[in-house]
Each structure stands twice: as C-alpha cells, then as structure tokens.
Design an enzyme around this catalytic site. Structure first.
Site, PDB file in Angstrom:
ATOM      1  N   PHE A 145      -3.001  -6.122  10.003  1.00  0.00           N
ATOM      2  CA  PHE A 145      -2.434  -6.528   8.711  1.00  0.00           C
ATOM      3  C   PHE A 145      -1.067  -7.175   8.944  1.00  0.00           C
ATOM      4  CE2 PHE A 145      -0.303  -5.808   4.625  1.00  0.00           C
ATOM      5  CZ  PHE A 145      -1.281  -6.233   3.752  1.00  0.00           C
ATOM      6  N   ASP A 215      -1.254   3.151  11.163  1.00  0.00           N
ATOM      7  CA  ASP A 215      -1.096   2.749   9.769  1.00  0.00           C
ATOM      8  C   ASP A 215      -2.347   3.210   9.015  1.00  0.00           C
ATOM      9  OD1 ASP A 215      -1.064   1.417   7.326  1.00  0.00           O
ATOM     10  OD2 ASP A 215      -0.010  -0.323   8.142  1.00  0.00           O
ATOM     11  N   TYR A 240      -0.464   3.321  -3.151  1.00  0.00           N
ATOM     12  CA  TYR A 240      -1.101   2.727  -4.337  1.00  0.00           C
ATOM     13  C   TYR A 240      -2.553   2.325  -4.132  1.00  0.00           C
ATOM     14  CZ  TYR A 240       0.822  -1.242  -1.724  1.00  0.00           C
ATOM     15  OH  TYR A 240       1.163  -2.118  -0.727  1.00  0.00           O
ATOM     16  N   LYS A 241      -3.109   2.578  -2.938  1.00  0.00           N
ATOM     17  CA  LYS A 241      -4.511   2.198  -2.688  1.00  0.00           C
ATOM     18  C   LYS A 241      -5.425   3.368  -3.058  1.00  0.00           C
ATOM     19  CE  LYS A 241      -3.029  -1.384   0.437  1.00  0.00           C
ATOM     20  NZ  LYS A 241      -2.649  -1.744   1.790  1.00  0.00           N
ATOM     21  N   ARG A 389     -14.134  -9.012  -0.563  1.00  0.00           N
ATOM     22  CA  ARG A 389     -13.903  -7.614  -0.228  1.00  0.00           C
ATOM     23  C   ARG A 389     -14.153  -6.740  -1.461  1.00  0.00           C
ATOM     24  NH1 ARG A 389      -8.159  -5.370   1.966  1.00  0.00           N
ATOM     25  NH2 ARG A 389      -7.629  -5.849  -0.180  1.00  0.00           N
TER      26      ARG A 389
HETATM   27  C1  LIG Z   1      -1.532  -2.469   2.008  1.00  0.00           C
HETATM   28  C2  LIG Z   1      -1.004  -2.383   3.378  1.00  0.00           C
HETATM   29  C3  LIG Z   1       0.363  -2.320   3.614  1.00  0.00           C
HETATM   30  C4  LIG Z   1       1.309  -2.425   2.453  1.00  0.00           C
HETATM   31  O1  LIG Z   1       2.640  -2.473   2.775  1.00  0.00           O
HETATM   32  P1  LIG Z   1       3.724  -2.483   1.607  1.00  0.00           P
HETATM   33  O2  LIG Z   1       5.000  -2.379   2.315  1.00  0.00           O
HETATM   34  O3  LIG Z   1       3.410  -1.327   0.705  1.00  0.00           O
HETATM   35  O4  LIG Z   1       3.581  -3.749   0.832  1.00  0.00           O
HETATM   36  C5  LIG Z   1       0.790  -2.175   4.921  1.00  0.00           C
HETATM   37  N1  LIG Z   1      -0.100  -2.107   5.953  1.00  0.00           N
HETATM   38  C6  LIG Z   1      -1.431  -2.185   5.736  1.00  0.00           C
HETATM   39  C7  LIG Z   1      -2.374  -2.085   6.871  1.00  0.00           C
HETATM   40  C8  LIG Z   1      -1.920  -2.331   4.452  1.00  0.00           C
HETATM   41  O5  LIG Z   1      -3.227  -2.416   4.237  1.00  0.00           O
END
Ligand SMILES: *Cc1c(COP(=O)(O)O)cnc(C)c1O
Length: 430
Positions: A145, A215, A240-241, A389
């Site tokens: 990511f 992560d 938030y996921k 997705r």
């Molecule tokens: C959604 C996500 C993030 C989000 O990072 P934010 O700092 O909350 O915007 C980080 N890493 C991964 C792998 C994600 O899927």
C-alpha cells in the site's frame, strides 16, 4: 456467540465444490441459519444499498451514533474540560487500545490508539531502526500500500543513513540480509486480498536478525491475528475499515512488551511523556506503550470507535473469517457460473484461507464498471489499474446480498451500461 458451521454452510460448500448451480433460495437458507447476521441490526444500513466497501469505510454502528450524541451533549457540552478526568478521556487511547488488543492476539498493555496509520508507521519504522543499530535498510514489498512506502521514503529522506528496499513478494526472504533493520509488510494485500503467512515471514525476518512490522489495516476485525503467538515485534492498523470506527478514526499501534522500554518514538509529544502534567522542559518517555502517544487524542472519534468495538464483544474471529470465506467463495462461484464476459478475470486467491475479507476482479474498464455498479446501488471500489474490489463485512453482509450484487454486475456487463462518458470521469476519491 459461536457461529455453528451449520448444515446450510456445509451444503453450500459442497454445491460450490461440485459446480452445481447455485440458487437464490440456497442463499436464503444460508442466511436463515447465519448467527452472525444478528449483528446486522446493530448497523445503520441505508435501505436498498448493497454495501461492499466496509474495507474502505465500515458502516455506522447505531451505538456509535448514540455514544457520539451523548459525548457531545453531556461530556463536551456540560462537563467540558472536567471530562478529561471525570469521564477518563485521557485514558481512552489505552482503553480503546486494549479492546483492539483482544482482536489481534496482544496483551492490553501492548496496544494504544493514536494518530493515523501513516503516522504510526513512521513512528515504528524509526523505532525499529534504532533497535537495530548498524543496520540501515527498511525492506518492503513493491506492491505494498503506497502510504507504507511513502512513509519509509520520507524517513529515508530525513535520515540519510537509511535506505528503503522493495522487492517482489517471492524475493522477500532472499532480500533479508544483514543490512535489513526492519521488514514492513501488509498482512492482507489491499488489491488482491492475498494474505501473507505472518508466522513464517516473522520467523524469516528474525532468523536474519531483522525486526518485523506488520500493517494490519485490512486484517483487524476481519480475521484472526495472533501477534504474540507469531512473536511479532511491531504492528499498526486502521480504525475505520473492518473495525467500523468511523471516517478518519485514529489508527492503532502495537509494540511487543519486550521492546517497550527500549523503543523510542521520533515524535516526542507531551502525551508520550512520563509525566505530561509536570510540564518539565526535557522529554522523558513514558514507561510503557504510552510513550507512542503524541498529542491530544481526538475524543469524538474515539467515542465512536469505542462503541463500534463493542460489536466484537462476543464474536469469535475464526467464525467471522469462516463467514467471509463462505461469502467470498459464493461470490466467485456465482461469477464463474453466471457471468460470461471474457474480459472479467478473478484477481484474488481462489483458496479462502489465502484471502482477506474481500473479492477482487479484474476488468479493463474496471473504473467505469464500478461507477455503473455504484449508480445501481452496489457500492464497491476501484483500485488502479483495473481492479474491482468488493469488501465482505461478515457482520452485516448476507449471502443474498452477494447473489443480488452479482446479478447487478452481470446486467451491467451484459448491457455494457458502463460504456458511457459519465462513468469515465475520475473523482478525487476512487
Ligand atoms: C487503509 C490503509 C492505510 C491507511 O492509512 P491512513 O494513515 O489511515 O490514511 C494504511 N496502510 C494500509 C495497508 C491501508 O490499507
């Protein structure tokens, strides 16, 4: 609550395996016996919407709304600054963190809620580098990511002795040499949904003397994670996921107890100080995980997040994952059986145990196809370059929902409803 591996689920599995044609009635039978679907009533879900984007923004738990209103009216409105003590606002990063600890196989003093996932990545990558003196490489996967890669690049820009190295997944073990201080990996790949073997990769890193930072953004709340069992050093994750913490909910971070006294946050904010209200001129880190706090926590977001976590109280994540696998297997079986479009390809692992809680499909016009789906009330998302997705929130998604979504996808592809100028315009957020 345990979700029994009910007869209907077993039958469904057999049907999928045998290639027999699935029916909407079979989906209804499955939903009828699905104990997890009792959680669905605890969410506000707009009628008529088929929501497959809980991996990007989880839906609103009714309790979060109630809790927010109470915190706004009573705690903020009436008790004002006294609330830091009276309502223990000051402890919420830890109390919310300990609820998350239970979902990821950690001890309650190993997790704290703070900042965003991106900022937490920065803090922990920096800490890892200090814990491995003489080693200067942050190793990661090239398809990681982006924010994880960007934060590492930012750190390497700041610390000119640090380098970032990215390789393909299959080359990771080979790339683990004596320069690597920390291996940074996303447990569930955001595009393909492919799952890493956490135990094996952690072991590989340790064998070469590196630390590991996982992560968990797409794992927490969707599948069982055992950080202590895998002897993980460091981890971050997203609120938030699948945890349904609300838009912009803070992230969390985990530091194994064995590292806590030596690990240091590069962001030495006052709330990570050992004694914040002594207002000393010199920073002294707090003794435990608290040292990874930085500034004042976002209390309204924490209130919503805390209430959302209560939805996991009696749930067992093995069952949550089993249901996600069943939803995913069903989705894939229906695509196989019903959709003839030769341009549509499966882009996620077929084997459920190798997948996070999502289905990914590939189509050359994926962006436009997703716009057409969203217009018809099937909300998933698009990821570059060609991925459709569909997140599968097991607490609120039914097998009938999956059936209905696939029917809409079938119709959109067959009629080429996606093929219009309006669906080619990219929005800021895809
Ligand atoms: C959604 C996500 C993030 C989000 O990072 P934010 O700092 O909350 O915007 C980080 N890493 C991964 C792998 C994600 O899927």
């Amino acid at each position: 609550m345990r979700v029994i591996e009910c007869m209907a689920l077993a039958r469904l599995r057999e049907t999928i395996a045998s290639g027999d044609t699935l029916t909407r009635e079979a989906m209804e039978a499955e939903d009828h016996q699905d104990a997890l679907l009792r959680s669905r009533a605890k969410f506000h879900l707009p009628p008529g919407l088929l929501y497959f984007d809980g991996n990007s923004l989880g839906p609103l738990p009714k309790k979060s709304r109630e809790r927010l209103l109470r915190v706004i009216d009573r705690e903020w409105g009436e008790d004002l600054v006294r609330s830091w003590n009276v309502h223990r606002w000051i402890d919420w990063p830890r109390t919310v963190g300990s609820k998350i600890a239970q979902l990821i196989g950690a001890e309650s003093d190993e997790v704290v809620v703070a900042d965003s996932t991106s900022v937490n990545l920065f803090k922990l990558m920096s800490a890892a580098l200090e814990l491995r003196p003489g080693r200067s490489v942050i190793l990661s996967e090239d398809r990681q990511f982006p924010t994880d890669l960007y934060m590492a690049q930012g750190l390497a820009h700041l610390r000119t002795d640090v380098r970032m190295r990215t390789v393909e997944r299959s080359q990771l073990t080979l790339a683990l040499d004596e320069d690597v201080a920390v291996l940074v990996l996303t447990h569930v790949d955001y595009r393909s949904g492919q799952l890493h073997d956490m135990a094996a990769m952690t072991r590989a890193a340790h064998e070469r003397g590196a630390l590991v930072l996982w992560d968990l953004s797409h794992s927490t709340g969707a599948l069982p994670v055992d950080l202590n069992g895998c002897y993980v050093d460091l981890a971050v994750g997203c609120g938030y996921k699948f945890l349904n913490g609300g838009p912009g909910a803070p992230g969390f971070l985990y530091v194994a107890r064995r590292w806590q006294q030596r690990a240091r946050s590069p962001l030495a904010g006052w709330l990570g100080h050992r004694s914040p209200f002594a207002f000393e001129p010199v920073y002294r880190p707090a003794l435990g995980i608290e040292r990874f706090r930085c500034g004042t926590p976002p209390i309204l977001s924490l209130a919503a997040f805390d209430a959302a976590l209560d939805l996991f109280d009696d749930l067992d994540l093995e069952s949550v994952w089993s249901k996600a696998i069943s939803l995913g297997d069903t989705f894939l079986a229906l695509v196989e059986q019903q959709i003839m479009d030769p341009e549509l390809k499966i882009a996620c692992p077929l084997e459920g145990r190798q997948r996070g809680s999502q289905i990914s499909l590939r189509h050359p016009q994926a962006f436009s196809v997703m716009q057409a789906l969203i217009e018809r009330g099937v909300v998933g998302d698009f990821r570059e370059p060609d991925i459709l997705r569909f997140g599968l929130g097991p607490l609120y998604t039914s097998h009938v929902n999956v059936w209905d979504a696939v029917q809409v996808l079938k119709q959109v592809l067959k009629s080429r409803a996606w093929d219009t100028q309006a669906f080619r315009v990219r929005k800021t957020v895809t």
